[in-house]
Design a protein around this motif. Structure first.
Motif, PDB file in Angstrom:
ATOM      1  N   SER A   1       0.825  -1.204   0.000  1.00 57.83           N
ATOM      2  CA  SER A   1       0.000   0.000   0.000  1.00 57.83           C
ATOM      3  C   SER A   1       0.862   1.258   0.000  1.00 57.83           C
ATOM      4  CB  SER A   1      -0.933  -0.005   1.217  1.00 57.83           C
ATOM      5  OG  SER A   1      -1.789  -1.128   1.189  1.00 57.83           O
ATOM      6  N   LEU A   2       1.897   1.274   0.818  1.00 54.04           N
ATOM      7  CA  LEU A   2       2.780   2.442   0.878  1.00 54.04           C
ATOM      8  C   LEU A   2       3.615   2.560  -0.391  1.00 54.04           C
ATOM      9  CD1 LEU A   2       3.948   2.318   4.601  1.00 54.04           C
ATOM     10  CD2 LEU A   2       2.342   3.911   3.547  1.00 54.04           C
ATOM     11  N   GLN A   3       4.024   1.436  -0.972  1.00 52.31           N
ATOM     12  CA  GLN A   3       4.758   1.495  -2.238  1.00 52.31           C
ATOM     13  C   GLN A   3       3.905   2.142  -3.328  1.00 52.31           C
ATOM     14  OE1 GLN A   3       5.963  -2.517  -3.121  1.00 52.31           O
ATOM     15  NE2 GLN A   3       7.821  -2.401  -1.889  1.00 52.31           N
ATOM     16  N   VAL A   4       2.660   1.727  -3.434  1.00 54.60           N
ATOM     17  CA  VAL A   4       1.758   2.312  -4.424  1.00 54.60           C
ATOM     18  C   VAL A   4       1.598   3.804  -4.175  1.00 54.60           C
ATOM     19  CG1 VAL A   4      -0.631   2.377  -5.240  1.00 54.60           C
ATOM     20  CG2 VAL A   4       0.503   0.189  -4.872  1.00 54.60           C
ATOM     21  N   ALA A   5       1.338   4.191  -2.933  1.00 55.13           N
ATOM     22  CA  ALA A   5       1.078   5.591  -2.611  1.00 55.13           C
ATOM     23  C   ALA A   5       2.292   6.467  -2.885  1.00 55.13           C
ATOM     24  CB  ALA A   5       0.653   5.711  -1.148  1.00 55.13           C
ATOM     25  N   VAL A   6       3.475   6.032  -2.461  1.00 53.30           N
ATOM     26  CA  VAL A   6       4.674   6.859  -2.599  1.00 53.30           C
ATOM     27  C   VAL A   6       5.080   7.009  -4.059  1.00 53.30           C
ATOM     28  CG1 VAL A   6       7.147   6.979  -2.088  1.00 53.30           C
ATOM     29  CG2 VAL A   6       5.521   6.400  -0.279  1.00 53.30           C
ATOM     30  N   PHE A   7       5.137   5.901  -4.793  1.00 51.84           N
ATOM     31  CA  PHE A   7       5.581   5.975  -6.188  1.00 51.84           C
ATOM     32  C   PHE A   7       4.542   6.658  -7.077  1.00 51.84           C
ATOM     33  CE2 PHE A   7       8.449   2.587  -4.720  1.00 51.84           C
ATOM     34  CZ  PHE A   7       9.648   3.065  -5.242  1.00 51.84           C
ATOM     35  N   ALA A   8       3.264   6.434  -6.800  1.00 53.18           N
ATOM     36  CA  ALA A   8       2.227   7.119  -7.578  1.00 53.18           C
ATOM     37  C   ALA A   8       2.241   8.619  -7.297  1.00 53.18           C
ATOM     38  CB  ALA A   8       0.855   6.536  -7.259  1.00 53.18           C
ATOM     39  N   THR A   9       2.475   8.993  -6.052  1.00 52.44           N
ATOM     40  CA  THR A   9       2.584  10.414  -5.720  1.00 52.44           C
ATOM     41  C   THR A   9       3.756  11.049  -6.446  1.00 52.44           C
ATOM     42  OG1 THR A   9       1.578  10.092  -3.543  1.00 52.44           O
ATOM     43  CG2 THR A   9       2.937  12.066  -3.843  1.00 52.44           C
ATOM     44  N   PHE A  10       4.895  10.372  -6.441  1.00 46.97           N
ATOM     45  CA  PHE A  10       6.070  10.900  -7.136  1.00 46.97           C
ATOM     46  C   PHE A  10       5.790  11.086  -8.630  1.00 46.97           C
ATOM     47  CE2 PHE A  10      10.011  10.230  -9.542  1.00 46.97           C
ATOM     48  CZ  PHE A  10      10.812  11.227  -8.997  1.00 46.97           C
ATOM     49  N   GLY A  11       5.170  10.079  -9.260  1.00 50.57           N
ATOM     50  CA  GLY A  11       4.880  10.171 -10.687  1.00 50.57           C
ATOM     51  C   GLY A  11       3.864  11.248 -11.011  1.00 50.57           C
ATOM     52  N   ALA A  12       2.762  11.302 -10.253  1.00 51.86           N
ATOM     53  CA  ALA A  12       1.704  12.273 -10.532  1.00 51.86           C
ATOM     54  C   ALA A  12       2.175  13.706 -10.285  1.00 51.86           C
ATOM     55  CB  ALA A  12       0.482  11.967  -9.675  1.00 51.86           C
ATOM     56  N   VAL A  13       2.904  13.920  -9.193  1.00 46.73           N
ATOM     57  CA  VAL A  13       3.370  15.271  -8.875  1.00 46.73           C
ATOM     58  C   VAL A  13       4.433  15.725  -9.876  1.00 46.73           C
ATOM     59  CG1 VAL A  13       4.615  16.654  -7.158  1.00 46.73           C
ATOM     60  CG2 VAL A  13       2.763  15.135  -6.440  1.00 46.73           C
ATOM     61  N   THR A  14       5.346  14.834 -10.239  1.00 47.27           N
ATOM     62  CA  THR A  14       6.379  15.200 -11.218  1.00 47.27           C
ATOM     63  C   THR A  14       5.750  15.600 -12.552  1.00 47.27           C
ATOM     64  OG1 THR A  14       7.978  13.698 -10.192  1.00 47.27           O
ATOM     65  CG2 THR A  14       8.426  14.412 -12.439  1.00 47.27           C
ATOM     66  N   LEU A  15       4.827  14.775 -13.042  1.00 47.37           N
ATOM     67  CA  LEU A  15       4.169  15.081 -14.314  1.00 47.37           C
ATOM     68  C   LEU A  15       3.317  16.339 -14.208  1.00 47.37           C
ATOM     69  CD1 LEU A  15       3.689  14.116 -17.214  1.00 47.37           C
ATOM     70  CD2 LEU A  15       1.797  12.707 -16.345  1.00 47.37           C
ATOM     71  N   GLY A  16       2.603  16.469 -13.092  1.00 46.71           N
ATOM     72  CA  GLY A  16       1.749  17.640 -12.916  1.00 46.71           C
ATOM     73  C   GLY A  16       2.532  18.935 -12.801  1.00 46.71           C
ATOM     74  N   VAL A  17       3.634  18.909 -12.058  1.00 43.02           N
ATOM     75  CA  VAL A  17       4.461  20.117 -11.909  1.00 43.02           C
ATOM     76  C   VAL A  17       5.062  20.513 -13.252  1.00 43.02           C
ATOM     77  CG1 VAL A  17       6.600  21.010 -10.888  1.00 43.02           C
ATOM     78  CG2 VAL A  17       4.958  19.782  -9.471  1.00 43.02           C
ATOM     79  N   LEU A  18       5.547  19.538 -13.998  1.00 39.53           N
ATOM     80  CA  LEU A  18       6.159  19.821 -15.292  1.00 39.53           C
ATOM     81  C   LEU A  18       5.147  20.451 -16.254  1.00 39.53           C
ATOM     82  CD1 LEU A  18       8.624  19.585 -17.160  1.00 39.53           C
ATOM     83  CD2 LEU A  18       7.838  17.297 -17.779  1.00 39.53           C
ATOM     84  N   LEU A  19       3.978  19.817 -16.418  1.00 35.27           N
ATOM     85  CA  LEU A  19       2.978  20.341 -17.342  1.00 35.27           C
ATOM     86  C   LEU A  19       2.388  21.654 -16.854  1.00 35.27           C
ATOM     87  CD1 LEU A  19       1.113  17.059 -18.361  1.00 35.27           C
ATOM     88  CD2 LEU A  19       2.762  18.352 -19.688  1.00 35.27           C
ATOM     89  N   GLY A  20       2.150  21.762 -15.551  1.00 37.90           N
ATOM     90  CA  GLY A  20       1.600  22.997 -15.017  1.00 37.90           C
ATOM     91  C   GLY A  20       2.553  24.171 -15.160  1.00 37.90           C
ATOM     92  N   ALA A  21       3.850  23.928 -14.908  1.00 39.75           N
ATOM     93  CA  ALA A  21       4.837  24.997 -15.044  1.00 39.75           C
ATOM     94  C   ALA A  21       4.969  25.438 -16.500  1.00 39.75           C
ATOM     95  CB  ALA A  21       6.186  24.531 -14.501  1.00 39.75           C
ATOM     96  N   ILE A  22       4.981  24.477 -17.413  1.00 39.38           N
ATOM     97  CA  ILE A  22       5.081  24.816 -18.839  1.00 39.38           C
ATOM     98  C   ILE A  22       3.857  25.605 -19.298  1.00 39.38           C
ATOM     99  CG2 ILE A  22       5.090  23.823 -21.157  1.00 39.38           C
ATOM    100  CD1 ILE A  22       6.827  21.568 -20.079  1.00 39.38           C
ATOM    101  N   ALA A  23       2.661  25.156 -18.884  1.00 43.80           N
ATOM    102  CA  ALA A  23       1.430  25.845 -19.287  1.00 43.80           C
ATOM    103  C   ALA A  23       1.377  27.255 -18.726  1.00 43.80           C
ATOM    104  CB  ALA A  23       0.206  25.045 -18.830  1.00 43.80           C
TER     105      ALA A  23
END
Length: 212
Positions: A1-23
């Motif tokens: 459960s913690l593996q899913v939460a931590v790695f999914a958070t890292f992936g979603a936040v990284t992608l979101g920050v990148l696209l949001g900053a570019i936009a």
């Protein structure tokens, strides 16, 4: 459960920050494309996609462990990352839109700094606080998401243990061993509460005005 939460958070936040900053920085047609993609992602039925993925290529993805992950973790990380990036992207876009008009950005551009250097060196440092706060809060949401999907049988599957599939299997023994439902449930509640309290504390620490 913690593996899913931590790695999914890292992936979603990284992608979101990148696209949001570019936009937020480039605006114009780039902002339009990212905004429309965000709206499409928000409207997409995540549960139906997770069920379809689990019933098609899920069995092959479940065996991808990279030597240290539990079976099924990669599948849920991909699902949560693909459909969880839009919220941090919207937050970062709004933040960058306001920072884009600040004097220090104009000064950096006047000295000949490239757009990527402005984003990396002048904008991203101002996004660290909201990124950390949101990351702690989204971990709790993904723990609940993993538990819900595993409970429905489309997440982590036995014999790989997770809080979700333990809760799913426990009702079969509730008349003889009711504590099999108690401990996974308490673990989910306490862990989720802990990350939510951590997020609230970090928000107050990074923005003292929020306490007044």
């Amino acid at each position: 459960s913690l593996q899913v939460a931590v790695f999914a958070t890292f992936g979603a936040v990284t992608l979101g920050v990148l696209l949001g900053a570019i936009a937020g920085y480039y605006r114009g047609w780039v902002d339009t494309v990212v905004s429309r993609l965000t709206e499409i992602t928000m409207a997409f039925p995540v549960l139906l996609f997770a069920i379809a993925l689990a019933s098609t290529v899920g069995s092959r993805l479940d065996n991808v462990t990279f030597g240290f992950l539990g079976k099924g973790v990669v599948t849920l990380v991909l699902v949560f990352t693909a459909f969880g990036w839009f919220y941090p992207a919207r937050i970062m876009r709004a933040k960058v839109l306001s920072l884009r008009e600040k004097e220090f950005v104009e000064a950096a551009l006047m000295t000949g700094a490239s757009n990527w250097r402005v984003i990396r060196s002048h904008l991203l440092p101002h996004l660290v606080a909201p990124i950390i706060v949101y990351s702690t809060l989204i971990v709790a949401a993904y723990i609940l998401g993993e538990a819900a999907l595993s409970f429905l049988g489309v997440g982590i599957k036995l014999p790989t243990p997770s809080w979700g599939n333990l809760l799913s299997d426990a009702p079969n023994f509730y008349t003889t061993q009711p504590w099999l439902m108690l401990w996974p449930g308490l673990a989910v509640i306490l862990t989720t509460l802990a990350f939510n309290l951590l997020g609230d504390g970090l928000r107050d620490a990074f923005d003292p005005r929020s306490t007044h």
